[in-house]
Scaffold this motif. Structure first.
Motif, PDB file in Angstrom:
ATOM      1  N   SER A 108       0.849  -1.184   0.000  1.00  0.00           N
ATOM      2  CA  SER A 108       0.000   0.000   0.000  1.00  0.00           C
ATOM      3  C   SER A 108       0.885   1.235   0.000  1.00  0.00           C
ATOM      4  CB  SER A 108      -0.906   0.005   1.226  1.00  0.00           C
ATOM      5  OG  SER A 108      -1.514   1.258   1.399  1.00  0.00           O
ATOM      6  N   TYR A 109       0.441   2.296  -0.678  1.00  0.00           N
ATOM      7  CA  TYR A 109       1.225   3.532  -0.715  1.00  0.00           C
ATOM      8  C   TYR A 109       1.333   4.180   0.668  1.00  0.00           C
ATOM      9  CZ  TYR A 109       1.205   3.517  -5.827  1.00  0.00           C
ATOM     10  OH  TYR A 109       1.403   3.196  -7.143  1.00  0.00           O
ATOM     11  N   THR A 110       0.481   3.774   1.581  1.00  0.00           N
ATOM     12  CA  THR A 110       0.505   4.345   2.928  1.00  0.00           C
ATOM     13  C   THR A 110       1.059   3.360   3.956  1.00  0.00           C
ATOM     14  OG1 THR A 110      -1.803   3.638   3.253  1.00  0.00           O
ATOM     15  CG2 THR A 110      -1.436   5.877   2.437  1.00  0.00           C
ATOM     16  N   GLN A 111       1.738   2.324   3.532  1.00  0.00           N
ATOM     17  CA  GLN A 111       2.288   1.321   4.447  1.00  0.00           C
ATOM     18  C   GLN A 111       3.214   2.005   5.462  1.00  0.00           C
ATOM     19  OE1 GLN A 111       5.126  -0.558   5.397  1.00  0.00           O
ATOM     20  NE2 GLN A 111       3.755  -1.963   6.467  1.00  0.00           N
ATOM     21  N   ALA A 112       3.038   1.679   6.741  1.00  0.00           N
ATOM     22  CA  ALA A 112       3.685   2.416   7.825  1.00  0.00           C
ATOM     23  C   ALA A 112       5.211   2.399   7.737  1.00  0.00           C
ATOM     24  CB  ALA A 112       3.234   1.845   9.168  1.00  0.00           C
ATOM     25  N   ALA A 113       5.801   1.271   7.389  1.00  0.00           N
ATOM     26  CA  ALA A 113       7.257   1.156   7.326  1.00  0.00           C
ATOM     27  C   ALA A 113       7.785   1.368   5.912  1.00  0.00           C
ATOM     28  CB  ALA A 113       7.704  -0.218   7.845  1.00  0.00           C
ATOM     29  N   ARG A 114       6.968   1.928   5.033  1.00  0.00           N
ATOM     30  CA  ARG A 114       7.335   2.296   3.661  1.00  0.00           C
ATOM     31  C   ARG A 114       7.611   1.084   2.754  1.00  0.00           C
ATOM     32  NH1 ARG A 114      11.560   7.264   4.191  1.00  0.00           N
ATOM     33  NH2 ARG A 114      12.372   6.081   5.934  1.00  0.00           N
ATOM     34  N   PHE A 115       6.948  -0.036   3.021  1.00  0.00           N
ATOM     35  CA  PHE A 115       7.002  -1.170   2.106  1.00  0.00           C
ATOM     36  C   PHE A 115       5.950  -0.932   1.010  1.00  0.00           C
ATOM     37  CE2 PHE A 115       9.112  -2.930   5.745  1.00  0.00           C
ATOM     38  CZ  PHE A 115      10.030  -3.818   5.217  1.00  0.00           C
ATOM     39  N   VAL A 116       6.255  -0.005   0.110  1.00  0.00           N
ATOM     40  CA  VAL A 116       5.265   0.448  -0.871  1.00  0.00           C
ATOM     41  C   VAL A 116       5.347  -0.306  -2.193  1.00  0.00           C
ATOM     42  CG1 VAL A 116       5.180   2.746   0.142  1.00  0.00           C
ATOM     43  CG2 VAL A 116       6.782   2.277  -1.714  1.00  0.00           C
ATOM     44  N   CYS A 117       6.391  -1.135  -2.391  1.00  0.00           N
ATOM     45  CA  CYS A 117       6.486  -2.015  -3.570  1.00  0.00           C
ATOM     46  C   CYS A 117       6.458  -1.237  -4.886  1.00  0.00           C
ATOM     47  CB  CYS A 117       5.374  -3.054  -3.564  1.00  0.00           C
ATOM     48  SG  CYS A 117       5.180  -3.963  -2.020  1.00  0.00           S
ATOM     49  N   SER A 118       7.424  -0.373  -5.075  1.00  0.00           N
ATOM     50  CA  SER A 118       7.438   0.477  -6.260  1.00  0.00           C
ATOM     51  C   SER A 118       7.411  -0.331  -7.555  1.00  0.00           C
ATOM     52  CB  SER A 118       8.676   1.384  -6.223  1.00  0.00           C
ATOM     53  OG  SER A 118       8.749   2.190  -7.366  1.00  0.00           O
ATOM     54  N   PHE A 119       8.290  -1.313  -7.683  1.00  0.00           N
ATOM     55  CA  PHE A 119       8.339  -2.060  -8.937  1.00  0.00           C
ATOM     56  C   PHE A 119       7.116  -2.946  -9.164  1.00  0.00           C
ATOM     57  CE2 PHE A 119       9.683  -5.660 -11.610  1.00  0.00           C
ATOM     58  CZ  PHE A 119       9.946  -4.967 -12.779  1.00  0.00           C
ATOM     59  N   PRO A 120       6.603  -3.673  -8.173  1.00  0.00           N
ATOM     60  CA  PRO A 120       5.363  -4.422  -8.417  1.00  0.00           C
ATOM     61  C   PRO A 120       4.217  -3.553  -8.917  1.00  0.00           C
ATOM     62  CG  PRO A 120       6.395  -5.240  -6.436  1.00  0.00           C
ATOM     63  CD  PRO A 120       7.196  -4.041  -6.873  1.00  0.00           C
ATOM     64  N   HIS A 121       4.115  -2.312  -8.434  1.00  0.00           N
ATOM     65  CA  HIS A 121       3.077  -1.410  -8.953  1.00  0.00           C
ATOM     66  C   HIS A 121       3.327  -1.097 -10.422  1.00  0.00           C
ATOM     67  CE1 HIS A 121       0.532  -0.327  -5.536  1.00  0.00           C
ATOM     68  NE2 HIS A 121       1.611  -0.380  -4.766  1.00  0.00           N
ATOM     69  N   GLN A 122       4.589  -0.824 -10.782  1.00  0.00           N
ATOM     70  CA  GLN A 122       4.908  -0.542 -12.178  1.00  0.00           C
ATOM     71  C   GLN A 122       4.663  -1.766 -13.054  1.00  0.00           C
ATOM     72  OE1 GLN A 122       6.315   2.636 -13.565  1.00  0.00           O
ATOM     73  NE2 GLN A 122       5.249   1.480 -15.143  1.00  0.00           N
ATOM     74  N   LEU A 123       5.008  -2.930 -12.545  1.00  0.00           N
ATOM     75  CA  LEU A 123       4.788  -4.180 -13.276  1.00  0.00           C
ATOM     76  C   LEU A 123       3.297  -4.421 -13.511  1.00  0.00           C
ATOM     77  CD1 LEU A 123       5.833  -6.901 -14.382  1.00  0.00           C
ATOM     78  CD2 LEU A 123       5.736  -7.780 -12.033  1.00  0.00           C
ATOM     79  N   TYR A 124       2.503  -4.148 -12.498  1.00  0.00           N
ATOM     80  CA  TYR A 124       1.056  -4.313 -12.629  1.00  0.00           C
ATOM     81  C   TYR A 124       0.500  -3.369 -13.687  1.00  0.00           C
ATOM     82  CZ  TYR A 124      -3.884  -4.179 -11.247  1.00  0.00           C
ATOM     83  OH  TYR A 124      -5.258  -4.212 -11.242  1.00  0.00           O
ATOM     84  N   SER A 125       0.977  -2.123 -13.680  1.00  0.00           N
ATOM     85  CA  SER A 125       0.522  -1.139 -14.662  1.00  0.00           C
ATOM     86  C   SER A 125       0.857  -1.576 -16.081  1.00  0.00           C
ATOM     87  CB  SER A 125       1.162   0.216 -14.365  1.00  0.00           C
ATOM     88  OG  SER A 125       0.924   1.131 -15.406  1.00  0.00           O
ATOM     89  N   ASP A 126       2.103  -1.981 -16.311  1.00  0.00           N
ATOM     90  CA  ASP A 126       2.520  -2.404 -17.653  1.00  0.00           C
ATOM     91  C   ASP A 126       1.742  -3.629 -18.113  1.00  0.00           C
ATOM     92  OD1 ASP A 126       4.349  -0.362 -17.639  1.00  0.00           O
ATOM     93  OD2 ASP A 126       6.039  -1.615 -17.041  1.00  0.00           O
ATOM     94  N   THR A 127       1.562  -4.569 -17.205  1.00  0.00           N
ATOM     95  CA  THR A 127       0.859  -5.805 -17.566  1.00  0.00           C
ATOM     96  C   THR A 127      -0.602  -5.525 -17.901  1.00  0.00           C
ATOM     97  OG1 THR A 127       2.323  -7.047 -16.101  1.00  0.00           O
ATOM     98  CG2 THR A 127       0.298  -8.137 -16.795  1.00  0.00           C
ATOM     99  N   LEU A 128      -1.223  -4.640 -17.138  1.00  0.00           N
ATOM    100  CA  LEU A 128      -2.621  -4.320 -17.393  1.00  0.00           C
ATOM    101  C   LEU A 128      -2.793  -3.661 -18.757  1.00  0.00           C
ATOM    102  CD1 LEU A 128      -4.994  -2.786 -14.726  1.00  0.00           C
ATOM    103  CD2 LEU A 128      -5.216  -2.229 -17.121  1.00  0.00           C
ATOM    104  N   LEU A 129      -1.911  -2.693 -19.055  1.00  0.00           N
ATOM    105  CA  LEU A 129      -2.050  -1.946 -20.310  1.00  0.00           C
ATOM    106  C   LEU A 129      -1.785  -2.808 -21.531  1.00  0.00           C
ATOM    107  CD1 LEU A 129      -0.382   1.458 -19.408  1.00  0.00           C
ATOM    108  CD2 LEU A 129      -2.754   1.107 -20.068  1.00  0.00           C
ATOM    109  N   LEU A 130      -0.724  -3.601 -21.499  1.00  0.00           N
ATOM    110  CA  LEU A 130      -0.332  -4.340 -22.696  1.00  0.00           C
ATOM    111  C   LEU A 130      -0.650  -5.827 -22.602  1.00  0.00           C
ATOM    112  CD1 LEU A 130       3.051  -2.556 -23.376  1.00  0.00           C
ATOM    113  CD2 LEU A 130       0.930  -2.319 -24.656  1.00  0.00           C
ATOM    114  N   GLY A 131      -0.515  -6.389 -21.413  1.00  0.00           N
ATOM    115  CA  GLY A 131      -0.799  -7.812 -21.285  1.00  0.00           C
ATOM    116  C   GLY A 131      -2.275  -8.135 -21.304  1.00  0.00           C
TER     117      GLY A 131
END
Length: 859
Positions: A676-699
């Motif tokens: 989550s973007y609001t995760q308390a210890a900043r485990f925001v998973c930048s690359f998994p979010h980008q991967l999800y975006s790319d996969t949704l658009l093209l995959g």
């Protein structure tokens, strides 16, 4: 070419100083000249004695041949010192003049210009032309030093297992905290000395072979380097675990079958693929002298600091040893990091400009460090943020090209956002998130069938996906960069590529012939004494990795056809060579992740999981191959037996795969609100979010709907990259002839700055690193080269290690079970608009309930 200087048989077998020295008078003169040279004065005495003995074997004629070949080979080499190159050209110009027409130049009024000529040739023929390499690499080798010992593997296995678990655990955090090879070497050194002291000195027999548990020698330089290479393999991680995160979590695809078994099989497959491919790459990026690998040099420097003696003479007034300097810097950083990471967190993301008007959206969009673009001249006091760009390792020209690219592309993003180009004003300015026409996070479950393929009817009834301005520029730049870099690098490095390809063909025809026979530089000559790793060893690893991957794809319902993976692998191999060449010279790697997404979208349309598998084999192979080949270059510099390096990489990979897969499973259960973007210890998973975006658009949505309906400009980026490659190469070449400055202009690295957007990272993660790079990699390196040679990489290692250890302690003690410290200094950076993750320029309302394409304009 400089790599083709011939050696006599006696020189090839000479590992120690054995040639009679010149006269005492000449020797004293050489000592004085070397001590006057800023980048040589800190040479160890044994290195200096070795070079002086070799100096006695080089006459003027030999020196002219060596330096002429060096100029031909290194004339366009951005890592070769410009001052040194000009000096060599002046020397050669003088000696090319007729005796009755002396060359008129103030430089040659020095006492003995022949000495300078011979000394420059000695350094190139028997050491290295690069100050960075001379700072960390010895000019001779002792093959009797133990390397592949029982105690080395014991220490290596232990630390690879511990640190790979920690690294994977913090991989999804922003900024990442990593135990890199630097940190592990600091731990390895006392551990190795301890093990060498307590292990029994006895011999055991296993499968008919005898093994010595503990050698009589103390913990050695080469044992330390072997463990460092194992650490690099184990700590590098694998991006497939990001793919597993995207497939597993409910906020993304929410697949139930993503467990330890599937993740281990695929993790092992993509990791070992890299080892198999690295065997082919050796000819292009290990043996050539130009392949400096600047990112590998700090590891060698720290190793030298820990184990080898050093000159005690003061350097620019500094009498402190490297070891003392390391631990002072380490301790200071360890204590200081508590301030930006826990006590005063606003110093980490120092968005002080937004404090002036916290509710001003436009100010937050441009200057904010969290939601915004990060246009802030003083963005952080946190080394974890500054070190995102490796400012004390990557050459300054690389850092400058990349930073200018980020700066310029950020202005493009701002223009797109405020002009509402393609409805980007309705979503946050720089995010990897995907949104529907109602301004909400795109709900992919509303357009998928039960087997995770696109349902066109559901798609038409719901919404097309919309992306941010940052993500749009990122995608366009990625496509252009991919095609441009391939054309540009292949065109510019064509002779090197052809030469290496011929070497590969020759080795396949004559497998018993050593690859070192085609390279006559000092290190390759010394390395030719060791048995080489046969190409078929790498081929076997390659086949095993492919078989394991097929098993994983077949035993689990991924819906991925095997033929698509095979095509993806073949295409990746063809494109990997020019990208690896660029990485080895500049320290900048061009990723091929977008190629996997695009090819996968055409080969397996509408299938999200199959698309991610194609991307994994399209990008991870290249990423892992570059990592493995970098470590092989490290072994090359340290003169480690190639087969020892091979076995160390294989064994470390097995431990890493097993450990990191377990760490990921632990993350899924131990960290609440993960990604989550609001995760308390900043485990925001930048690359998994980008991967999800790319996969949704093209995959899922597919290239037709994305490129032809939603964002038509993106498809032109491929053509622009292809068409620009050759003209830019020739324009830069002509400009270099007129202005030397343009040799430091790297178009590929500049364009690479454009792909640094579309996620939670922004300009604030580059500005501090650029400042530090200018200070240490440009100003200090030019003005105080002896200090830089002795302390720069030590400082980089100390700062990184201090942050890593401190960050781990802070997380375990204060963040794992949160102990929040609430006060203004911890709240101010997120109190305004910049602290929100949903602020947009425009928004939907009751009168206009949606934005984007009108009904019926998407299919």
């Amino acid at each position: 070419m400089a790599d083709e200087v011939e050696y006599t048989e006696s020189e090839k077998n000479n590992n120690e100083i054995s040639i009679t020295a010149s006269s005492a008078e000449e020797k004293d003169k050489i000592y004085r000249r070397i001590r006057e040279s800023d980048d040589l004065k800190d040479l160890l005495n044994e290195d200096l004695d070795f070079l002086i003995e070799k100096f006695a074997t080089i006459d003027v004629d030999t020196a002219i041949v060596v330096l002429t070949e060096a100029v031909d080979y290194h004339d366009d080499d951005v890592n070769f010192p410009t001052q040194t190159m000009n000096r060599i050209k002046q020397l050669l110009q003088y000696f090319s003049q007729p005796e009755d027409e002396p060359f008129k130049n103030e430089f040659f009024l020095l006492e003995d210009y022949q000495l300078d000529l011979r000394l420059a040739a000695t350094l190139i023929k028997y050491h290295s032309p690069y100050p960075e390499v001379r700072a960390v690499c010895k000019p001779f080798d002792d093959p009797t030093i133990p390397v592949e010992t029982f105690r080395a593997y014991l220490v290596g296995f232990f630390w690879v297992g511990c640190a790979s678990f920690i690294n994977e655990f913090f991989w999804l955090r922003q900024p990442k905290i990593t135990l890199n090879s630097t940190v592990i070497q600091v731990l390895t050194y006392p551990t190795g000395k301890f093990v060498a002291r307590i292990l029994p000195r006895k011999t055991i027999r296993i499968f008919g072979r005898e093994f010595t548990i503990n050698h009589d020698m103390p913990w050695t330089f080469k044992e330390q380097m072997l463990v460092a290479i194992m650490a690099n393999v184990g700590l590098g991680g694998t991006d497939f675990l990001n793919y597993a995160t995207t497939m597993k979590l409910s906020m993304f695809f929410g697949l139930d079958y993503i467990g330890y078994g599937f993740v281990w099989l695929m993790n092992f497959s993509v990791q070992t693929f890299g080892i198999g491919v690295s065997g082919i790459l050796r000819r292009w990026v290990v043996y050539p002298t130009k392949a400096v690998w600047p990112t590998a040099l700090p590891t060698l420097q720290l190793n030298k600091t820990l184990l080898l003696p050093e000159s005690k003479k003061p350097v620019h007034g500094w009498t402190v040893t490297r070891y003392q300097f390391f631990f002072w810097a380490f301790a200071s950083t360890f204590l200081y990091y508590f301030i930006p990471d826990y006590l005063f967190t606003a110093l980490s993301t120092f968005n002080w400009i937004t404090w002036i008007a916290p509710k001003n959206k436009n100010l937050a969009f441009v200057t904010g460090s969290k939601l915004g673009m990060g246009y802030n001249p003083l963005p952080t006091f946190d080394w974890a943020v500054i070190n995102y760009t490796l400012p004390l390792s990557v050459p300054f020209y690389t850092a400058a090209n990349r930073y200018i690219g980020v700066l310029v592309s950020g202005l493009v993003i701002i223009g797109c956002f405020f002009s509402n180009y393609k409805f980007t004003g309705y979503v946050p300015i720089n995010t990897s998130g995907v949104y529907d026409r109602y301004g909400k996070t795109y709900n992919i479950s509303r357009v998928l069938t039960p087997d995770h393929t696109l349902d066109p009817a559901k798609y038409r009834a719901y919404s097309p996906p919309y992306v941010s301005a940052g993500n749009l520029v990122y995608m366009g730049a990625s496509y252009a960069l991919m095609t441009f870099s391939i054309v540009y690098v292949m065109w510019g490095e064509w002779p090197l590529l052809v030469e290496a390809t011929r070497g590969l063909v020759k080795s396949l025809r004559a497998p018993s012939k050593s690859n070192y026979e085609n390279h006559k530089d000092p290190i390759s000559v010394m390395m030719s004494k060791y048995p080489e790793v046969p190409d078929w060893w790498f081929f076997v690893i390659f086949v095993i990795s492919l078989v394991v991957g097929i098993i994983g794809l077949r035993c689990y319902p991924t819906g991925t056809p095997i033929w698509a993976i095979i095509i993806m692998v073949l295409v990746s191999l063809l494109l990997l060579i020019p990208i690896a060449v660029m990485y080895s010279v500049t320290g900048y790697m061009v990723g091929l992740q977008q190629m996997g997404v695009i090819l996968g979208s055409y080969m397996v349309p509408g299938n999200a999981i199959a698309n991610m598998m194609c991307r994994a084999y399209g990008f991870n192979i290249d990423d892992q191959a570059d990592s493995f080949i970098s470590d092989q270059k490290l072994g090359h510099y340290a003169k480690l037996p190639p087969r020892a390096v091979f076995r160390a990489q294989i064994s470390a990979t097995l431990i890493q795969v097993t450990t990191t897969t377990g760490a990921l499973q632990f993350l899924f259960t131990a960290v609440p609100d993960l990604c989550s973007y609001t995760q308390a210890a900043r485990f925001v998973c930048s690359f998994p979010h980008q991967l999800y975006s790319d996969t949704l658009l093209l995959g899922v949505v597919g290239p037709y709907r994305t490129f032809d309906v939603l964002y038509p400009i993106l498809k032109w980026a491929f053509l622009i990259g292809v068409l620009a490659g050759v003209p830019v190469h020739y324009i830069r070449k002509e400009l270099i002839k007129r202005y030397d400055f343009f040799q430091f202009v790297q178009p590929v690295v500049f364009l690479g700055g454009f792909v640094r957007w579309g996620s939670t990272y922004n300009l604030s993660y580059f500005t501090g690193g650029f400042y530090m790079s200018w200070i240490f990699m440009y100003y200090i390196r030019r003005r105080y080269l002896a200090w830089w040679t002795k302390f720069n990489y030590v400082l980089s290692s100390a700062l990184t290690a201090g942050v890593a250890f401190s960050g781990i302690l802070i997380f375990l003690a204060l963040q794992y079970h949160p102990k929040k410290l609430k006060w203004w200094g911890n709240d101010v950076s997120s109190a305004g608009v910049d602290g929100k993750d949903v602020a947009t320029l425009y928004s939907v309302d009751a009168e206009h309930p949606y934005f984007g394409l009108a009904d019926g304009q998407w299919k």
